[in-house]
Structures are given as C-alpha cells and as structure tokens.
Design an enzyme around this catalytic site. Structure first.
Site, PDB file in Angstrom:
ATOM      1  N   PRO A   9      -0.346  -9.830  -8.520  1.00 11.81           N
ATOM      2  CA  PRO A   9       0.285 -10.935  -7.816  1.00 11.81           C
ATOM      3  C   PRO A   9       0.376 -10.741  -6.303  1.00 11.81           C
ATOM      4  O   PRO A   9       0.595  -9.631  -5.818  1.00 11.81           O
ATOM      5  CB  PRO A   9       1.693 -10.996  -8.427  1.00 11.81           C
ATOM      6  CG  PRO A   9       1.898  -9.670  -9.064  1.00 11.81           C
ATOM      7  CD  PRO A   9       0.544  -9.202  -9.503  1.00 11.81           C
ATOM      8  N   ASN A  10       0.174 -11.836  -5.616  1.00  8.21           N
ATOM      9  CA  ASN A  10       0.296 -11.935  -4.144  1.00  8.21           C
ATOM     10  C   ASN A  10      -0.846 -11.261  -3.384  1.00  8.21           C
ATOM     11  O   ASN A  10      -0.884 -11.336  -2.154  1.00  8.21           O
ATOM     12  CB  ASN A  10       1.656 -11.371  -3.658  1.00  8.21           C
ATOM     13  CG  ASN A  10       2.819 -12.154  -4.223  1.00  8.21           C
ATOM     14  OD1 ASN A  10       2.842 -13.381  -4.099  1.00  8.21           O
ATOM     15  ND2 ASN A  10       3.741 -11.495  -4.887  1.00  8.21           N
ATOM     16  N   ARG A  17      -0.080 -12.210   4.282  1.00  9.80           N
ATOM     17  CA  ARG A  17       1.220 -11.599   3.975  1.00  9.80           C
ATOM     18  C   ARG A  17       1.409 -10.268   4.722  1.00  9.80           C
ATOM     19  O   ARG A  17       0.471  -9.466   4.815  1.00  9.80           O
ATOM     20  CB  ARG A  17       1.375 -11.380   2.456  1.00  9.80           C
ATOM     21  CG  ARG A  17       0.590 -10.209   1.904  1.00  9.80           C
ATOM     22  CD  ARG A  17       0.692 -10.072   0.400  1.00  9.80           C
ATOM     23  NE  ARG A  17       1.919  -9.448  -0.047  1.00  9.80           N
ATOM     24  CZ  ARG A  17       1.983  -8.615  -1.101  1.00  9.80           C
ATOM     25  NH1 ARG A  17       0.894  -8.321  -1.792  1.00  9.80           N
ATOM     26  NH2 ARG A  17       3.117  -8.096  -1.449  1.00  9.80           N
ATOM     27  N   TYR A  22       0.000  -4.587   5.022  1.00  9.55           N
ATOM     28  CA  TYR A  22      -1.224  -4.718   4.215  1.00  9.55           C
ATOM     29  C   TYR A  22      -2.492  -4.960   5.049  1.00  9.55           C
ATOM     30  O   TYR A  22      -3.590  -5.017   4.490  1.00  9.55           O
ATOM     31  CB  TYR A  22      -1.046  -5.850   3.194  1.00  9.55           C
ATOM     32  CG  TYR A  22       0.103  -5.586   2.238  1.00  9.55           C
ATOM     33  CD1 TYR A  22       0.059  -4.514   1.345  1.00  9.55           C
ATOM     34  CD2 TYR A  22       1.249  -6.384   2.244  1.00  9.55           C
ATOM     35  CE1 TYR A  22       1.113  -4.249   0.488  1.00  9.55           C
ATOM     36  CE2 TYR A  22       2.310  -6.123   1.382  1.00  9.55           C
ATOM     37  CZ  TYR A  22       2.234  -5.055   0.510  1.00  9.55           C
ATOM     38  OH  TYR A  22       3.281  -4.794  -0.338  1.00  9.55           O
ATOM     39  N   ASN A  73      -5.225  -2.996  -8.854  1.00  5.45           N
ATOM     40  CA  ASN A  73      -4.006  -2.955  -8.063  1.00  5.45           C
ATOM     41  C   ASN A  73      -3.021  -3.895  -8.762  1.00  5.45           C
ATOM     42  O   ASN A  73      -3.112  -5.104  -8.599  1.00  5.45           O
ATOM     43  CB  ASN A  73      -4.267  -3.406  -6.623  1.00  5.45           C
ATOM     44  CG  ASN A  73      -3.012  -3.283  -5.762  1.00  5.45           C
ATOM     45  OD1 ASN A  73      -1.907  -3.095  -6.277  1.00  5.45           O
ATOM     46  ND2 ASN A  73      -3.190  -3.390  -4.451  1.00  5.45           N
ATOM     47  N   ALA A  76       3.065  -5.887  -7.527  1.00  5.34           N
ATOM     48  CA  ALA A  76       4.485  -5.715  -7.875  1.00  5.34           C
ATOM     49  C   ALA A  76       4.677  -5.309  -9.332  1.00  5.34           C
ATOM     50  O   ALA A  76       5.660  -4.645  -9.678  1.00  5.34           O
ATOM     51  CB  ALA A  76       5.250  -7.000  -7.581  1.00  5.34           C
ATOM     52  N   GLU A  97      -5.982   3.319 -10.199  1.00  4.96           N
ATOM     53  CA  GLU A  97      -4.972   2.405  -9.650  1.00  4.96           C
ATOM     54  C   GLU A  97      -4.962   2.556  -8.130  1.00  4.96           C
ATOM     55  O   GLU A  97      -4.919   3.679  -7.627  1.00  4.96           O
ATOM     56  CB  GLU A  97      -3.602   2.759 -10.242  1.00  4.96           C
ATOM     57  CG  GLU A  97      -2.474   1.901  -9.696  1.00  4.96           C
ATOM     58  CD  GLU A  97      -1.155   2.132 -10.428  1.00  4.96           C
ATOM     59  OE1 GLU A  97      -1.138   2.117 -11.679  1.00  4.96           O
ATOM     60  OE2 GLU A  97      -0.142   2.334  -9.737  1.00  4.96           O
ATOM     61  N   HIS A  99      -3.278   1.295  -4.350  1.00  5.74           N
ATOM     62  CA  HIS A  99      -2.270   0.584  -3.566  1.00  5.74           C
ATOM     63  C   HIS A  99      -2.666   0.656  -2.105  1.00  5.74           C
ATOM     64  O   HIS A  99      -3.016   1.735  -1.605  1.00  5.74           O
ATOM     65  CB  HIS A  99      -0.879   1.187  -3.769  1.00  5.74           C
ATOM     66  CG  HIS A  99      -0.438   1.049  -5.186  1.00  5.74           C
ATOM     67  ND1 HIS A  99      -0.057  -0.159  -5.712  1.00  5.74           N
ATOM     68  CD2 HIS A  99      -0.403   1.938  -6.193  1.00  5.74           C
ATOM     69  CE1 HIS A  99       0.223   0.009  -6.990  1.00  5.74           C
ATOM     70  NE2 HIS A  99       0.006   1.268  -7.313  1.00  5.74           N
ATOM     71  N   ARG A 106       7.924   3.847   0.813  1.00  4.33           N
ATOM     72  CA  ARG A 106       8.529   2.532   1.006  1.00  4.33           C
ATOM     73  C   ARG A 106       9.874   2.463   0.277  1.00  4.33           C
ATOM     74  O   ARG A 106      10.468   3.493  -0.009  1.00  4.33           O
ATOM     75  CB  ARG A 106       7.538   1.456   0.542  1.00  4.33           C
ATOM     76  CG  ARG A 106       6.247   1.458   1.383  1.00  4.33           C
ATOM     77  CD  ARG A 106       5.347   0.307   1.040  1.00  4.33           C
ATOM     78  NE  ARG A 106       5.987  -0.975   1.306  1.00  4.33           N
ATOM     79  CZ  ARG A 106       5.498  -2.133   0.850  1.00  4.33           C
ATOM     80  NH1 ARG A 106       4.394  -2.161   0.118  1.00  4.33           N
ATOM     81  NH2 ARG A 106       6.113  -3.274   1.132  1.00  4.33           N
TER      82      ARG A 106
HETATM   83  C1  DQA Z   1       1.023  -2.928  -3.447  1.00  2.13           C
HETATM   84  C2  DQA Z   1       2.413  -2.293  -3.379  1.00  2.13           C
HETATM   85  C3  DQA Z   1       3.407  -3.050  -4.231  1.00  2.13           C
HETATM   86  O1  DQA Z   1       4.698  -2.447  -4.145  1.00  2.13           O
HETATM   87  C4  DQA Z   1       3.529  -4.480  -3.784  1.00  2.13           C
HETATM   88  O2  DQA Z   1       4.390  -5.201  -4.628  1.00  2.13           O
HETATM   89  C5  DQA Z   1       2.205  -5.161  -3.643  1.00  2.13           C
HETATM   90  C6  DQA Z   1       1.067  -4.404  -3.113  1.00  2.13           C
HETATM   91  C7  DQA Z   1       0.029  -2.255  -2.491  1.00  2.13           C
HETATM   92  O3  DQA Z   1      -1.162  -2.508  -2.640  1.00  2.13           O
HETATM   93  O4  DQA Z   1       0.428  -1.545  -1.572  1.00  2.13           O
HETATM   94  O5  DQA Z   1       2.083  -6.353  -3.868  1.00  2.13           O
HETATM   95  O6  DQA Z   1       0.509  -2.743  -4.748  1.00  2.13           O
END
Ligand code: DQA
Length: 168
Positions: A9-10, A17, A22, A73, A76, A97, A99, A106
C-alpha cells in the site's frame, strides 16, 4: 526465470509521498530500471501493486508454480500482516523483502517486521536502489539453486539401499 515484484500500500504514491523519506522516483521509474537489470541477467519480471491486504495475499498465492522468486515491499503491512507472512510461508518461494527507508531507525512501530521471517533476506535503507540489491540477491539465489539442481542431475546414480529384513 521469472520474478514477481510485489508492492504494498501507498507505494503507488512514490514520487509524491514524503519525498524526504522515500525519494523522488515514481514506482514506474523504479520498475523501468529494474526491467533493464533483469534483461541483463536473463530474468523476466512481473509487477503487481495493491493497497489491499487480501489482493496481496491472492497475488502471493498465484506465485506458486508460476514464478521462481518474489521481490516484495509489503509497505505498512510489513508491521501488521500475519496473512501476508503466512502466504509467503505457504508458497515457500525464494523471497527478498525490500524497504526503501531504514525501518530500524524510524518510529518504534516500524522497527518490527512481521513478514520478514518468511523471506530469505531483508534489504532496508538504501532508497529505491534497495530494489536493485534485492534483485541481485535473488539472481544469486536462483543461480545457486540451478547449479545445485544441475549437480544433482549429473551425479552418478548410487545403488539403492538394500531393504531391511522384515521384522517377524
Ligand atoms: C516502507 C516502510 C514502511 O514502514 C512504510 O509503511 C511504507 C514503506 C519502505 O519501503 O521503507 O509504506 O516499506
């Protein structure tokens, strides 16, 4: 060899964002660069992004028998989703995985990855370049699996062990 790139998501909002966390690259730009890297390594990529947990679970399940590795990835859902972790464990496909940010420096709620235990390894904190590192890792893992399978196929057949005498 085929790799599914699964984005949570996102991540469709990358480039818009929280650019301080990011970066500026959009998801499409990241995927374009990955395609170039994949071509050089003889890999085929399939991309999937969803904001919905169930759709991500469905996609992971579909990977069984259709792809050789997963680059994910979970965004959240990393911190909340037992369902995604279970799906990854169920298909048991080599998985990395990724990030973009370093989740370990964080907020406290981001510092635990529920999904990570179902992955071969985790890459965090290298920005969008983390996806490239993830693909390098998967290329290496797939090469090792291939080499092992080849060695097994070429190994001389050993005589079958003799049957133990039946207990009377
Ligand atoms: C994320 C880190 C997560 O905590 C966050 O909710 C994201 C992106 C990252 O790529 O750093 O949406 O996975």
């Amino acid at each position: 060899m085929k790799v599914a790139v699964i984005q949570g998501p996102n991540l469709n909002m990358l480039g818009v964002r929280e650019q301080n966390i990011y970066g500026h690259m959009t998801l499409d730009q990241i995927h374009e660069q990955l395609k170039g890297q994949a071509e050089q390594n003889g890999l085929e990529l399939e991309f999937f992004q969803s904001n919905l947990e169930g759709e991500l679970v469905d996609k992971i399940q579909e990977c069984l028998g259709t792809v050789d590795a997963i680059l994910i990835n979970p965004a959240a859902y990393t911190h909340t989703s037992i369902a995604i972790r279970d799906a990854l464990s169920a298909v048991a496909i080599p998985t990395v995985e990724v990030h973009i940010s370093n989740i370990y420096k964080r907020e406290e709620f981001r510092q635990n990855s529920i999904t990570a235990a179902a992955s071969t390894g985790v890459i965090a904190g290298f920005g969008p370049f983390g996806y490239h590192l993830g693909l390098i890792s998967l290329t290496q893992i797939l090469n090792e699996i291939q080499a092992m399978q080849q060695a097994q196929a070429e190994a001389p057949q050993t005589a079958p062990a003799s049957e133990p005498a039946p207990a009377v």
